[in-house]
Design a protein around this motif. Structure first.
Motif, PDB file in Angstrom:
ATOM      1  N   UNK A 167       0.841  -1.202   0.000  1.00 57.81           N
ATOM      2  CA  UNK A 167       0.000   0.000   0.000  1.00 57.81           C
ATOM      3  C   UNK A 167       0.872   1.246   0.000  1.00 57.81           C
ATOM      4  N   UNK A 168       0.513   2.250  -0.837  1.00 59.33           N
ATOM      5  CA  UNK A 168       1.293   3.490  -0.836  1.00 59.33           C
ATOM      6  C   UNK A 168       1.157   4.251   0.484  1.00 59.33           C
ATOM      7  N   UNK A 169       2.143   5.094   0.760  1.00 63.72           N
ATOM      8  CA  UNK A 169       2.104   5.987   1.926  1.00 63.72           C
ATOM      9  C   UNK A 169       1.300   7.231   1.546  1.00 63.72           C
ATOM     10  N   UNK A 170       0.313   7.571   2.363  1.00 61.36           N
ATOM     11  CA  UNK A 170      -0.511   8.754   2.079  1.00 61.36           C
ATOM     12  C   UNK A 170      -0.202   9.926   3.009  1.00 61.36           C
ATOM     13  N   UNK A 199       1.505  12.994   4.231  1.00 61.67           N
ATOM     14  CA  UNK A 199       2.244  13.963   3.426  1.00 61.67           C
ATOM     15  C   UNK A 199       1.551  14.244   2.106  1.00 61.67           C
ATOM     16  N   UNK A 200       0.602  13.398   1.737  1.00 61.17           N
ATOM     17  CA  UNK A 200      -0.215  13.636   0.539  1.00 61.17           C
ATOM     18  C   UNK A 200      -1.579  14.132   1.005  1.00 61.17           C
TER      19      UNK A 200
END
Lengths: 221, 123
Positions: A198-201, A203-204
């Motif tokens: 799973x991507x890191x969210x 900071x997004x």
């Protein structure tokens, strides 16, 4: 002065220790049953996370449980361990083999003991914020539109399963996941899973959005 | 008695730490990154047929082996799409952002990997 303070904190420590023993009947039995059933062959029960590379993650045979007491809702583990139902549509660490639903099953007695033991494994990274598990429009819009979390996670939509298959399902999340843990996991994923599909969210998405998402996800059933 | 062993472990730990730092992102190959992060949607061979690409999904993951499709993108487009997700190139948000997951170097290595898959150059 110092020795008084030391004495005091030693007293506090042993008090905390003594208090933690009798109040959780089953913890010691649970730990024993966990070893006896070879659960530790597939599950890490001592933090912190050790994996640094994709290879480290791929070598794991099951999800880590060292922060189980912060992740799961009261009552979930005792039920699930006695009657485990697939959570991840695919076999652990696989994107080709389906989850065969063959997780070891425990007796009622062992389930409640092991649950008591696992619920004692907490992570200090999970702050008790008391986030509510509620469907909320902003969380939902991020999930289904802005970031399409459903691309990898399934949920029950009007009685039917929908969504991607490589992440754990959120059908039943309202009985399973503690919203405060979901927030901590989204905000600081490296603490819990340094290497994951799973991507890191963080900071997004903003912190307020991560909270709305955590509330939303934990409300799904 | 225990001293030498302790300093040995210390050196080992330090060595691991330094080597991790020096290579930046622990030197995952582009292929390993692709299999781990991208194949779940784009498929193991990149044909847009990973397990998340079910019939119900509104948008099909890009076929990375298609020179026709991939030829429409500049190298910069590919890097933006991987870093900031599909919306960065006016595509679907089903293509997630990897800018906080992968290092710049890793994203560039993936761009090169995609160029090999399509055997095509950018527009």
């Amino acid at each position: 002065m110092t020795s008084f303070r030391r004495l005091l904190s030693a007293g506090l420590l042993s008090a905390a220790f003594l208090w933690s023993l009798p109040s959780h009947a089953g913890v010691a039995e649970g730990r024993k049953a966990f070893e006896a059933n070879k659960c530790s062959g597939c599950h890490q029960v001592e933090g912190p996370a050790r994996e640094k590379t994709i290879k480290d993650q791929m070598a794991k045979k099951g999800p880590e449980l060292w922060y189980a007491g912060s992740k799961f809702k009261d009552g979930f583990l005792a039920k699930w361990l006695a009657n485990p139902q697939p959570i991840r549509p695919f076999a652990y660490n696989s994107i080709t083999e389906r989850n065969r639903g063959d997780h070891p099953k425990l007796s009622q007695k062992d389930s409640s003991d092991v649950a008591a033991y696992l619920m004692g494994l907490k992570s200090r990274e999970v702050k008790p914020l008391g986030l509510p598990a509620v469907d909320n429009p902003r969380g939902r819009i991020i999930f289904v539109k802005k970031q399409s979390c459903y691309g990898c996670h399934s949920a029950r939509v009007r009685g039917k399963m929908a969504g991607g298959l490589t992440g754990p399902t959120f059908a039943g999340a309202s009985e399973r996941l503690n919203p405060d843990w979901v927030f901590a996991y989204l905000k600081n994923p490296k603490v819990f899973k340094p290497v994951k599909m799973m991507p890191v969210y963080a900071g997004i998405l903003k912190e307020s959005e991560l909270k709305e998402l955590a509330s939303y996800v934990s409300s799904l059933n | 008695m225990f001293e030498p062993r302790r300093s040995f472990t210390a050196a080992l730990v330090l060595g691991l730490f330094l080597s991790a730092g020096a290579s930046g992102a622990l030197a995952e190959t582009a292929q390993d990154l692709y299999m781990f992060h991208c194949a779940q949607c784009h498929g193991l061979k990149g044909m847009g047929d990973g397990p998340n690409a079910t019939k119900e999904m509104p948008v099909t993951p890009r076929d990375h082996t298609s020179a026709l499709e991939m030829g429409k993108l500049t190298d910069g487009d590919i890097i933006s799409a991987i870093t900031d997700g599909g919306t960065a190139t006016s595509k679907s948000s089903l293509m997630p952002p990897f800018g906080k997951t992968l290092s710049k170097q890793e994203i560039v290595s993936l761009k090169d990997y995609l160029r090999k898959l399509c055997n095509c150059k950018g527009r």
